[in-house]
Design a protein around this motif. Sequence first.
Motif, PDB file in Angstrom:
ATOM      1  N   LEU A 306      17.147  56.128  30.699  1.00  0.00           N
ATOM      2  CA  LEU A 306      16.551  54.822  29.724  1.00  0.00           C
ATOM      3  C   LEU A 306      16.348  55.785  28.724  1.00  0.00           C
ATOM      4  O   LEU A 306      16.384  55.202  27.245  1.00  0.00           O
ATOM      5  CB  LEU A 306      15.966  54.663  30.308  1.00  0.00           C
ATOM      6  CG  LEU A 306      15.241  52.841  29.268  1.00  0.00           C
ATOM      7  CD1 LEU A 306      15.699  51.648  29.398  1.00  0.00           C
ATOM      8  CD2 LEU A 306      13.652  52.234  30.840  1.00  0.00           C
ATOM      9  N   ALA A 307      15.955  57.011  28.473  1.00  0.00           N
ATOM     10  CA  ALA A 307      15.191  57.555  27.479  1.00  0.00           C
ATOM     11  C   ALA A 307      16.319  57.862  26.128  1.00  0.00           C
ATOM     12  O   ALA A 307      15.908  57.897  24.516  1.00  0.00           O
ATOM     13  CB  ALA A 307      14.924  59.323  27.973  1.00  0.00           C
ATOM     14  N   LYS A 308      17.359  58.130  26.932  1.00  0.00           N
ATOM     15  CA  LYS A 308      18.370  57.961  25.448  1.00  0.00           C
ATOM     16  C   LYS A 308      18.691  56.351  25.156  1.00  0.00           C
ATOM     17  O   LYS A 308      19.101  56.420  24.061  1.00  0.00           O
ATOM     18  CB  LYS A 308      19.729  58.931  26.226  1.00  0.00           C
ATOM     19  CG  LYS A 308      19.930  59.387  27.025  1.00  0.00           C
ATOM     20  CD  LYS A 308      21.955  60.015  26.822  1.00  0.00           C
ATOM     21  CE  LYS A 308      20.870  61.955  27.602  1.00  0.00           C
ATOM     22  NZ  LYS A 308      22.388  61.554  28.588  1.00  0.00           N
ATOM     23  N   VAL A 309      18.340  55.228  26.038  1.00  0.00           N
ATOM     24  CA  VAL A 309      19.076  54.150  24.941  1.00  0.00           C
ATOM     25  C   VAL A 309      17.728  53.970  24.507  1.00  0.00           C
ATOM     26  O   VAL A 309      17.358  53.310  23.246  1.00  0.00           O
ATOM     27  CB  VAL A 309      19.048  53.093  26.175  1.00  0.00           C
ATOM     28  CG1 VAL A 309      18.983  52.096  26.144  1.00  0.00           C
ATOM     29  CG2 VAL A 309      19.987  53.029  26.952  1.00  0.00           C
ATOM     30  N   SER A 310      16.571  54.372  24.711  1.00  0.00           N
ATOM     31  CA  SER A 310      15.286  54.447  24.186  1.00  0.00           C
ATOM     32  C   SER A 310      15.882  54.699  22.445  1.00  0.00           C
ATOM     33  O   SER A 310      15.017  54.341  21.241  1.00  0.00           O
ATOM     34  CB  SER A 310      14.500  53.956  24.773  1.00  0.00           C
ATOM     35  OG  SER A 310      13.814  55.736  25.018  1.00  0.00           O
ATOM     36  N   GLY A 311      16.135  55.614  22.738  1.00  0.00           N
ATOM     37  CA  GLY A 311      16.442  56.561  20.901  1.00  0.00           C
ATOM     38  C   GLY A 311      17.356  55.509  20.702  1.00  0.00           C
ATOM     39  O   GLY A 311      17.214  55.885  19.538  1.00  0.00           O
ATOM     40  N   LYS A 312      18.154  55.382  20.585  1.00  0.00           N
ATOM     41  CA  LYS A 312      19.380  54.067  20.191  1.00  0.00           C
ATOM     42  C   LYS A 312      18.443  52.743  19.560  1.00  0.00           C
ATOM     43  O   LYS A 312      18.628  52.694  18.695  1.00  0.00           O
ATOM     44  CB  LYS A 312      20.334  54.275  20.841  1.00  0.00           C
ATOM     45  CG  LYS A 312      20.999  55.589  21.395  1.00  0.00           C
ATOM     46  CD  LYS A 312      22.360  55.106  21.323  1.00  0.00           C
ATOM     47  CE  LYS A 312      22.994  56.742  21.847  1.00  0.00           C
ATOM     48  NZ  LYS A 312      24.491  56.304  22.257  1.00  0.00           N
ATOM     49  N   ILE A 313      17.922  52.216  20.394  1.00  0.00           N
ATOM     50  CA  ILE A 313      17.182  50.749  20.345  1.00  0.00           C
ATOM     51  C   ILE A 313      16.198  51.016  20.255  1.00  0.00           C
ATOM     52  O   ILE A 313      15.399  49.241  19.497  1.00  0.00           O
ATOM     53  CB  ILE A 313      17.557  49.821  20.960  1.00  0.00           C
ATOM     54  CG1 ILE A 313      17.275  49.877  22.380  1.00  0.00           C
ATOM     55  CG2 ILE A 313      19.192  50.433  21.443  1.00  0.00           C
ATOM     56  CD1 ILE A 313      17.611  48.998  23.796  1.00  0.00           C
TER      57      ILE A 313
END
Length: 437
Positions: A306-313
Amino acid sequence: MRTTTIVKGDKKTINAWIFYDWANSVYPLVITTAIFPIYYEGATEAIGGKIEVFGYEFINTELINYVGALSFLIVSIVSPFLSGIADYAGHKKTFLKFFCYLGALSCIGLYFFDVEHPIFGLTCYLFASVGFWGSLVFYNSYLPEIAEPAEHDAISAKGFSMGYIGSVILLLISLAITLGHESLGLAEGEAAKMSFILTGIWWIGFSQITYRRLPNVKTGVKVKGKLLLNGYRELYKTFKGLEHTKRLKRYLRAFFVYSMGVQTVMLAAVYFAAKEVAWAEGEKTQGLIVSMLLIQFLGVAGAQLLAKVSGKIGNLNALKIVVGFWAALCVVGYFVETPLQFYIIAAFVGLVMGAIQALSRSTYSKFLPPNTQDTASYFSFYDVSEKIGLIIGLFVFGYIEGITGSIRSSILALIVFFIIGFLLLMMVPKEESVVDN
Protein backbone atom coordinates in the motif's frame (compact mmCIF):
# COMPACT_ATOMS: atom_id res chain seq x y z
CA MET A 1 18.54 21.41 39.40
CA ARG A 2 19.98 18.08 38.27
CA THR A 3 19.63 16.99 34.65
CA THR A 4 20.51 13.89 32.70
CA THR A 5 20.90 14.37 28.97
CA ILE A 6 20.44 11.86 26.18
CA VAL A 7 22.84 11.96 23.25
CA LYS A 8 20.71 11.82 20.10
CA GLY A 9 21.79 9.24 17.58
CA ASP A 10 23.59 6.98 20.07
CA LYS A 11 23.28 3.53 18.50
CA LYS A 12 23.30 1.59 21.77
CA THR A 13 20.49 3.72 23.19
CA ILE A 14 18.47 3.45 19.98
CA ASN A 15 18.89 -0.33 19.83
CA ALA A 16 17.91 -0.62 23.49
CA TRP A 17 14.78 1.43 22.79
CA ILE A 18 13.93 -0.75 19.79
CA PHE A 19 14.27 -3.88 21.91
CA TYR A 20 11.20 -2.93 23.93
CA ASP A 21 9.18 -3.70 20.80
CA TRP A 22 10.64 -7.21 20.89
CA ALA A 23 9.72 -7.44 24.58
CA ASN A 24 6.14 -6.17 24.58
CA SER A 25 4.78 -7.19 21.18
CA VAL A 26 4.12 -10.70 22.48
CA TYR A 27 1.19 -9.28 24.47
CA PRO A 28 -1.06 -8.16 21.58
CA LEU A 29 -0.44 -11.33 19.61
CA VAL A 30 -0.58 -13.97 22.34
CA ILE A 31 -3.05 -12.38 24.76
CA THR A 32 -5.42 -10.23 22.71
CA THR A 33 -5.55 -11.97 19.33
CA ALA A 34 -4.51 -15.61 19.63
CA ILE A 35 -3.99 -17.90 22.62
CA PHE A 36 -6.04 -16.20 25.34
CA PRO A 37 -9.15 -15.64 23.16
CA ILE A 38 -9.06 -19.31 22.13
CA TYR A 39 -8.67 -20.44 25.73
CA TYR A 40 -11.29 -18.03 27.07
CA GLU A 41 -13.89 -18.92 24.46
CA GLY A 42 -13.34 -22.65 24.93
CA ALA A 43 -13.38 -22.53 28.73
CA THR A 44 -16.50 -20.38 28.90
CA GLU A 45 -18.38 -22.32 26.23
CA ALA A 46 -17.85 -25.41 28.39
CA ILE A 47 -20.15 -23.83 31.00
CA GLY A 48 -22.76 -22.66 28.51
CA GLY A 49 -21.12 -19.53 27.13
CA LYS A 50 -22.48 -17.29 29.89
CA ILE A 51 -20.61 -15.63 32.78
CA GLU A 52 -22.11 -14.07 35.87
CA VAL A 53 -20.35 -10.98 37.22
CA PHE A 54 -21.64 -8.94 40.15
CA GLY A 55 -25.06 -10.55 39.83
CA TYR A 56 -25.42 -9.87 36.09
CA GLU A 57 -25.19 -12.54 33.41
CA PHE A 58 -23.31 -11.80 30.19
CA ILE A 59 -22.49 -13.69 27.00
CA ASN A 60 -18.80 -14.60 27.26
CA THR A 61 -17.61 -12.55 24.27
CA GLU A 62 -19.93 -9.67 25.13
CA LEU A 63 -18.28 -9.43 28.54
CA ILE A 64 -14.69 -9.60 27.31
CA ASN A 65 -15.40 -6.77 24.86
CA TYR A 66 -16.76 -4.65 27.72
CA VAL A 67 -13.61 -5.33 29.76
CA GLY A 68 -11.46 -4.38 26.78
CA ALA A 69 -13.41 -1.15 26.31
CA LEU A 70 -12.96 -0.33 30.00
CA SER A 71 -9.19 -0.82 29.75
CA PHE A 72 -8.96 1.70 26.92
CA LEU A 73 -11.13 4.12 28.84
CA ILE A 74 -8.71 3.92 31.79
CA VAL A 75 -5.69 4.50 29.53
CA SER A 76 -7.40 7.42 27.76
CA ILE A 77 -8.07 9.12 31.09
CA VAL A 78 -4.80 8.31 32.85
CA SER A 79 -2.18 8.65 30.11
CA PRO A 80 -2.48 12.45 29.52
CA PHE A 81 -2.32 12.94 33.30
CA LEU A 82 0.83 10.83 33.68
CA SER A 83 2.53 12.03 30.51
CA GLY A 84 2.24 15.60 31.79
CA ILE A 85 4.06 14.58 34.97
CA ALA A 86 6.66 12.54 33.10
CA ASP A 87 7.52 15.30 30.64
CA TYR A 88 8.13 17.89 33.35
CA ALA A 89 9.45 15.87 36.27
CA GLY A 90 11.50 13.40 34.23
CA HIS A 91 10.05 10.06 35.31
CA LYS A 92 9.48 8.49 31.91
CA LYS A 93 11.43 5.33 32.60
CA THR A 94 9.81 4.95 36.01
CA PHE A 95 6.33 5.06 34.46
CA LEU A 96 7.43 2.85 31.56
CA LYS A 97 8.65 0.19 33.98
CA PHE A 98 5.54 0.48 36.15
CA PHE A 99 3.15 -0.15 33.27
CA CYS A 100 5.40 -2.84 31.82
CA TYR A 101 5.45 -4.79 35.10
CA LEU A 102 1.72 -4.20 35.63
CA GLY A 103 0.95 -5.65 32.21
CA ALA A 104 3.42 -8.52 32.34
CA LEU A 105 2.46 -9.67 35.85
CA SER A 106 -1.20 -9.46 34.85
CA CYS A 107 -0.44 -11.76 31.90
CA ILE A 108 1.08 -14.25 34.32
CA GLY A 109 -1.99 -13.85 36.54
CA LEU A 110 -4.18 -15.06 33.65
CA TYR A 111 -2.80 -18.53 34.37
CA PHE A 112 -5.19 -18.60 37.33
CA PHE A 113 -8.26 -17.66 35.27
CA ASP A 114 -11.25 -19.60 36.62
CA VAL A 115 -14.54 -19.49 34.71
CA GLU A 116 -16.48 -20.29 37.88
CA HIS A 117 -14.88 -17.34 39.70
CA PRO A 118 -13.94 -14.99 36.86
CA ILE A 119 -13.36 -11.67 38.66
CA PHE A 120 -9.64 -12.20 39.28
CA GLY A 121 -8.98 -13.38 35.72
CA LEU A 122 -10.97 -10.55 34.15
CA THR A 123 -9.13 -8.06 36.36
CA CYS A 124 -5.82 -9.47 35.12
CA TYR A 125 -7.05 -9.15 31.52
CA LEU A 126 -8.03 -5.53 32.23
CA PHE A 127 -4.70 -4.57 33.77
CA ALA A 128 -2.67 -6.45 31.16
CA SER A 129 -4.27 -4.16 28.57
CA VAL A 130 -3.78 -1.05 30.70
CA GLY A 131 -0.14 -2.02 31.26
CA PHE A 132 0.59 -2.57 27.58
CA TRP A 133 -1.05 0.58 26.25
CA GLY A 134 0.07 2.69 29.20
CA SER A 135 3.70 1.68 28.69
CA LEU A 136 3.52 2.67 25.01
CA VAL A 137 2.71 6.27 26.00
CA PHE A 138 6.11 6.62 27.65
CA TYR A 139 7.97 4.32 25.27
CA ASN A 140 6.92 6.36 22.23
CA SER A 141 7.74 9.64 23.98
CA TYR A 142 11.43 8.66 24.09
CA LEU A 143 11.79 8.59 20.29
CA PRO A 144 12.19 12.38 19.78
CA GLU A 145 14.79 12.40 22.55
CA ILE A 146 17.00 9.59 21.25
CA ALA A 147 16.99 10.35 17.53
CA GLU A 148 16.70 13.18 15.01
CA PRO A 149 13.40 13.53 13.10
CA ALA A 150 14.98 12.23 9.90
CA GLU A 151 15.72 8.92 11.65
CA HIS A 152 12.27 8.41 13.19
CA ASP A 153 10.68 6.46 10.33
CA ALA A 154 13.57 4.03 9.98
CA ILE A 155 13.85 3.47 13.73
CA SER A 156 10.09 2.95 14.11
CA ALA A 157 10.09 0.49 11.21
CA LYS A 158 12.97 -1.44 12.78
CA GLY A 159 11.09 -1.56 16.08
CA PHE A 160 7.96 -2.84 14.32
CA SER A 161 10.01 -5.55 12.61
CA MET A 162 11.65 -6.61 15.87
CA GLY A 163 8.27 -6.78 17.59
CA TYR A 164 6.82 -8.81 14.74
CA ILE A 165 9.66 -11.35 14.81
CA GLY A 166 9.64 -11.69 18.59
CA SER A 167 5.88 -12.11 18.87
CA VAL A 168 5.76 -14.72 16.11
CA ILE A 169 8.58 -16.70 17.76
CA LEU A 170 6.70 -16.85 21.07
CA LEU A 171 3.43 -17.68 19.32
CA LEU A 172 5.11 -20.59 17.54
CA ILE A 173 6.50 -21.79 20.88
CA SER A 174 3.00 -21.52 22.37
CA LEU A 175 1.56 -23.38 19.39
CA ALA A 176 4.11 -26.17 19.83
CA ILE A 177 3.26 -26.48 23.54
CA THR A 178 -0.48 -26.48 22.83
CA LEU A 179 -0.31 -29.03 20.01
CA GLY A 180 2.15 -31.22 21.92
CA HIS A 181 0.33 -30.99 25.25
CA GLU A 182 -0.20 -34.74 25.52
CA SER A 183 3.51 -35.54 25.17
CA LEU A 184 4.20 -32.91 27.85
CA GLY A 185 1.65 -34.48 30.17
CA LEU A 186 -0.60 -31.40 30.10
CA ALA A 187 -4.28 -30.93 29.39
CA GLU A 188 -4.92 -28.66 26.37
CA GLY A 189 -6.25 -25.84 28.56
CA GLU A 190 -3.27 -26.10 30.90
CA ALA A 191 -0.88 -25.95 27.93
CA ALA A 192 -2.62 -22.81 26.67
CA LYS A 193 -2.28 -21.19 30.09
CA MET A 194 1.47 -21.84 30.06
CA SER A 195 1.71 -19.31 27.23
CA PHE A 196 0.33 -16.61 29.56
CA ILE A 197 3.25 -17.19 31.93
CA LEU A 198 5.73 -17.24 29.04
CA THR A 199 4.32 -13.94 27.75
CA GLY A 200 4.84 -12.21 31.10
CA ILE A 201 8.34 -13.60 31.55
CA TRP A 202 9.32 -12.69 27.98
CA TRP A 203 7.97 -9.14 28.40
CA ILE A 204 9.73 -8.49 31.73
CA GLY A 205 12.93 -10.29 30.79
CA PHE A 206 13.70 -8.65 27.47
CA SER A 207 12.59 -5.21 28.66
CA GLN A 208 15.63 -5.18 30.97
CA ILE A 209 17.78 -4.59 27.89
CA THR A 210 15.83 -1.39 27.32
CA TYR A 211 16.00 -0.24 30.94
CA ARG A 212 19.74 -0.79 31.10
CA ARG A 213 20.35 1.98 28.53
CA LEU A 214 17.40 4.39 28.72
CA PRO A 215 17.87 6.99 31.46
CA ASN A 216 15.34 8.79 33.58
CA VAL A 217 15.77 12.40 32.52
CA LYS A 218 15.76 14.19 35.86
CA THR A 219 14.68 17.81 35.55
CA GLY A 220 14.39 18.65 39.21
CA VAL A 221 10.97 20.20 38.59
CA LYS A 222 8.47 19.68 41.37
CA VAL A 223 5.11 18.44 40.19
CA LYS A 224 2.50 21.00 41.16
CA GLY A 225 -1.20 21.32 40.52
CA LYS A 226 -0.89 23.00 37.12
CA LEU A 227 1.54 20.41 35.82
CA LEU A 228 -0.84 17.59 36.67
CA LEU A 229 -3.30 18.88 34.09
CA ASN A 230 -0.76 19.79 31.43
CA GLY A 231 -1.46 16.70 29.33
CA TYR A 232 -5.17 17.53 29.18
CA ARG A 233 -4.43 21.15 28.33
CA GLU A 234 -2.22 20.06 25.43
CA LEU A 235 -4.99 17.82 24.09
CA TYR A 236 -7.52 20.65 24.34
CA LYS A 237 -5.09 23.05 22.66
CA THR A 238 -4.65 20.62 19.78
CA PHE A 239 -8.40 20.10 19.51
CA LYS A 240 -8.97 23.86 19.28
CA GLY A 241 -6.20 24.12 16.70
CA LEU A 242 -8.09 21.75 14.41
CA GLU A 243 -10.73 24.44 13.89
CA HIS A 244 -8.34 26.20 11.50
CA THR A 245 -7.35 23.15 9.44
CA LYS A 246 -10.24 21.87 7.34
CA ARG A 247 -8.38 18.95 5.75
CA LEU A 248 -6.86 17.66 9.00
CA LYS A 249 -10.11 18.11 10.92
CA ARG A 250 -12.16 16.24 8.33
CA TYR A 251 -9.54 13.53 8.02
CA LEU A 252 -9.59 12.97 11.78
CA ARG A 253 -13.37 12.60 11.68
CA ALA A 254 -13.07 9.90 9.04
CA PHE A 255 -10.18 8.19 10.85
CA PHE A 256 -12.08 8.20 14.14
CA VAL A 257 -15.02 6.34 12.58
CA TYR A 258 -13.29 3.79 10.35
CA SER A 259 -10.69 3.13 13.08
CA MET A 260 -13.54 1.87 15.30
CA GLY A 261 -14.02 -0.91 12.79
CA VAL A 262 -10.34 -1.70 12.20
CA GLN A 263 -9.36 -1.94 15.85
CA THR A 264 -12.48 -3.92 16.78
CA VAL A 265 -11.77 -6.47 14.06
CA MET A 266 -8.25 -6.91 15.44
CA LEU A 267 -9.57 -7.74 18.90
CA ALA A 268 -12.76 -9.62 18.01
CA ALA A 269 -11.82 -11.72 14.96
CA VAL A 270 -10.75 -14.80 16.92
CA TYR A 271 -13.89 -14.77 19.07
CA PHE A 272 -16.06 -14.61 15.94
CA ALA A 273 -14.18 -17.46 14.28
CA ALA A 274 -14.24 -19.60 17.42
CA LYS A 275 -18.02 -19.26 17.70
CA GLU A 276 -19.28 -19.06 14.14
CA VAL A 277 -16.93 -21.21 12.04
CA ALA A 278 -17.77 -24.92 11.77
CA TRP A 279 -14.42 -26.38 12.81
CA ALA A 280 -13.81 -30.13 12.66
CA GLU A 281 -13.20 -31.98 15.91
CA GLY A 282 -9.81 -31.01 17.32
CA GLU A 283 -9.14 -28.50 14.51
CA LYS A 284 -10.23 -25.25 16.16
CA THR A 285 -7.15 -24.32 18.20
CA GLN A 286 -4.65 -25.09 15.47
CA GLY A 287 -6.81 -23.45 12.81
CA LEU A 288 -7.26 -20.22 14.76
CA ILE A 289 -3.56 -19.87 15.55
CA VAL A 290 -2.63 -20.53 11.91
CA SER A 291 -5.13 -17.84 10.90
CA MET A 292 -3.50 -15.33 13.23
CA LEU A 293 -0.04 -16.19 11.87
CA LEU A 294 -1.40 -15.72 8.36
CA ILE A 295 -2.65 -12.25 9.29
CA GLN A 296 0.74 -11.39 10.83
CA PHE A 297 2.78 -12.51 7.83
CA LEU A 298 0.59 -10.82 5.26
CA GLY A 299 0.32 -7.64 7.36
CA VAL A 300 3.92 -6.66 6.61
CA ALA A 301 3.52 -7.34 2.88
CA GLY A 302 0.26 -5.40 2.79
CA ALA A 303 1.80 -2.34 4.44
CA GLN A 304 4.67 -2.30 1.93
CA LEU A 305 2.33 -2.81 -1.03
CA LEU A 306 0.00 0.00 0.00
CA ALA A 307 2.95 2.33 0.58
CA LYS A 308 3.87 1.89 -3.09
CA VAL A 309 0.27 2.34 -4.21
CA SER A 310 -0.18 5.52 -2.17
CA GLY A 311 3.01 6.89 -3.67
CA LYS A 312 1.41 6.66 -7.11
CA ILE A 313 -2.20 7.65 -6.46
CA GLY A 314 -1.90 9.66 -3.24
CA ASN A 315 -2.67 8.87 0.39
CA LEU A 316 -6.33 9.87 0.35
CA ASN A 317 -7.19 7.83 -2.73
CA ALA A 318 -5.33 4.82 -1.34
CA LEU A 319 -7.18 5.13 1.98
CA LYS A 320 -10.55 5.33 0.21
CA ILE A 321 -9.76 2.10 -1.62
CA VAL A 322 -8.66 0.30 1.54
CA VAL A 323 -11.60 1.49 3.68
CA GLY A 324 -14.00 0.47 0.91
CA PHE A 325 -12.26 -2.91 0.79
CA TRP A 326 -12.69 -3.24 4.57
CA ALA A 327 -16.42 -2.64 4.22
CA ALA A 328 -16.61 -5.34 1.53
CA LEU A 329 -14.62 -7.75 3.73
CA CYS A 330 -17.09 -7.28 6.58
CA VAL A 331 -20.03 -7.95 4.26
CA VAL A 332 -18.38 -11.17 3.07
CA GLY A 333 -17.29 -12.01 6.62
CA TYR A 334 -20.90 -11.92 7.77
CA PHE A 335 -21.53 -15.05 5.67
CA VAL A 336 -18.35 -16.96 6.60
CA GLU A 337 -19.11 -20.43 7.99
CA THR A 338 -16.35 -22.87 6.98
CA PRO A 339 -12.64 -22.96 7.94
CA LEU A 340 -11.57 -22.48 4.31
CA GLN A 341 -13.74 -19.39 4.01
CA PHE A 342 -12.23 -18.02 7.22
CA TYR A 343 -8.66 -18.68 6.04
CA ILE A 344 -9.37 -16.74 2.85
CA ILE A 345 -10.96 -13.82 4.69
CA ALA A 346 -8.08 -13.86 7.23
CA ALA A 347 -5.57 -13.58 4.37
CA PHE A 348 -7.31 -10.50 3.00
CA VAL A 349 -7.64 -9.01 6.50
CA GLY A 350 -3.89 -9.47 6.92
CA LEU A 351 -3.17 -7.62 3.70
CA VAL A 352 -5.20 -4.57 4.72
CA MET A 353 -4.65 -4.66 8.50
CA GLY A 354 -1.08 -3.38 8.62
CA ALA A 355 -1.66 -1.34 5.48
CA ILE A 356 -4.45 0.81 6.89
CA GLN A 357 -2.65 1.39 10.20
CA ALA A 358 0.59 2.48 8.53
CA LEU A 359 -1.15 4.63 5.92
CA SER A 360 -3.49 6.28 8.43
CA ARG A 361 -0.61 7.46 10.60
CA SER A 362 1.53 8.66 7.68
CA THR A 363 -1.45 10.51 6.18
CA TYR A 364 -2.05 12.25 9.50
CA SER A 365 1.61 13.25 9.62
CA LYS A 366 1.44 14.73 6.13
CA PHE A 367 -1.73 16.68 6.94
CA LEU A 368 -0.28 18.45 9.99
CA PRO A 369 -0.15 22.25 9.61
CA PRO A 370 3.03 23.51 7.91
CA ASN A 371 5.94 24.20 10.26
CA THR A 372 4.25 22.39 13.15
CA GLN A 373 6.70 22.37 16.05
CA ASP A 374 4.72 20.48 18.70
CA THR A 375 4.17 17.25 16.76
CA ALA A 376 4.10 15.26 20.02
CA SER A 377 0.84 16.94 21.07
CA TYR A 378 -0.75 16.22 17.70
CA PHE A 379 0.22 12.57 17.86
CA SER A 380 -0.95 12.33 21.45
CA PHE A 381 -4.31 13.61 20.25
CA TYR A 382 -4.23 11.05 17.43
CA ASP A 383 -3.54 8.20 19.85
CA VAL A 384 -6.28 9.28 22.26
CA SER A 385 -8.72 9.55 19.34
CA GLU A 386 -7.84 6.00 18.31
CA LYS A 387 -8.39 4.68 21.84
CA ILE A 388 -11.75 6.44 22.21
CA GLY A 389 -12.74 4.88 18.90
CA LEU A 390 -11.76 1.51 20.32
CA ILE A 391 -13.88 2.09 23.40
CA ILE A 392 -16.93 2.81 21.26
CA GLY A 393 -16.21 0.01 18.79
CA LEU A 394 -15.73 -2.70 21.41
CA PHE A 395 -18.71 -1.54 23.45
CA VAL A 396 -21.05 -1.45 20.44
CA PHE A 397 -19.76 -4.83 19.23
CA GLY A 398 -20.40 -6.39 22.65
CA TYR A 399 -23.73 -4.61 23.17
CA ILE A 400 -25.18 -5.81 19.85
CA GLU A 401 -24.22 -9.38 20.69
CA GLY A 402 -25.77 -8.94 24.12
CA ILE A 403 -29.16 -7.82 22.79
CA THR A 404 -29.28 -10.15 19.77
CA GLY A 405 -27.54 -13.18 21.24
CA SER A 406 -25.36 -13.47 18.13
CA ILE A 407 -21.81 -12.24 17.58
CA ARG A 408 -22.49 -12.47 13.83
CA SER A 409 -24.98 -9.63 14.16
CA SER A 410 -22.22 -7.41 15.58
CA ILE A 411 -20.48 -7.45 12.21
CA LEU A 412 -23.28 -5.24 10.90
CA ALA A 413 -21.97 -2.44 13.13
CA LEU A 414 -18.50 -2.81 11.61
CA ILE A 415 -19.97 -2.47 8.12
CA VAL A 416 -21.64 0.76 9.19
CA PHE A 417 -18.37 2.11 10.67
CA PHE A 418 -16.51 1.53 7.42
CA ILE A 419 -19.23 2.92 5.17
CA ILE A 420 -19.52 6.12 7.22
CA GLY A 421 -15.71 6.35 7.40
CA PHE A 422 -15.52 6.03 3.61
CA LEU A 423 -18.13 8.76 3.10
CA LEU A 424 -16.26 11.05 5.49
CA LEU A 425 -13.02 10.42 3.58
CA MET A 426 -14.79 11.57 0.44
CA MET A 427 -15.34 14.92 2.18
CA VAL A 428 -11.65 15.48 2.92
CA PRO A 429 -10.27 18.16 0.57
CA LYS A 430 -7.09 17.44 -1.36
CA GLU A 431 -5.58 20.74 -0.33
CA GLU A 432 -5.55 22.44 3.07
CA SER A 433 -7.92 25.30 3.83
CA VAL A 434 -8.11 27.52 6.90
CA VAL A 435 -11.87 28.03 6.61
CA ASP A 436 -14.20 25.23 7.65
CA ASN A 437 -17.76 24.89 6.43
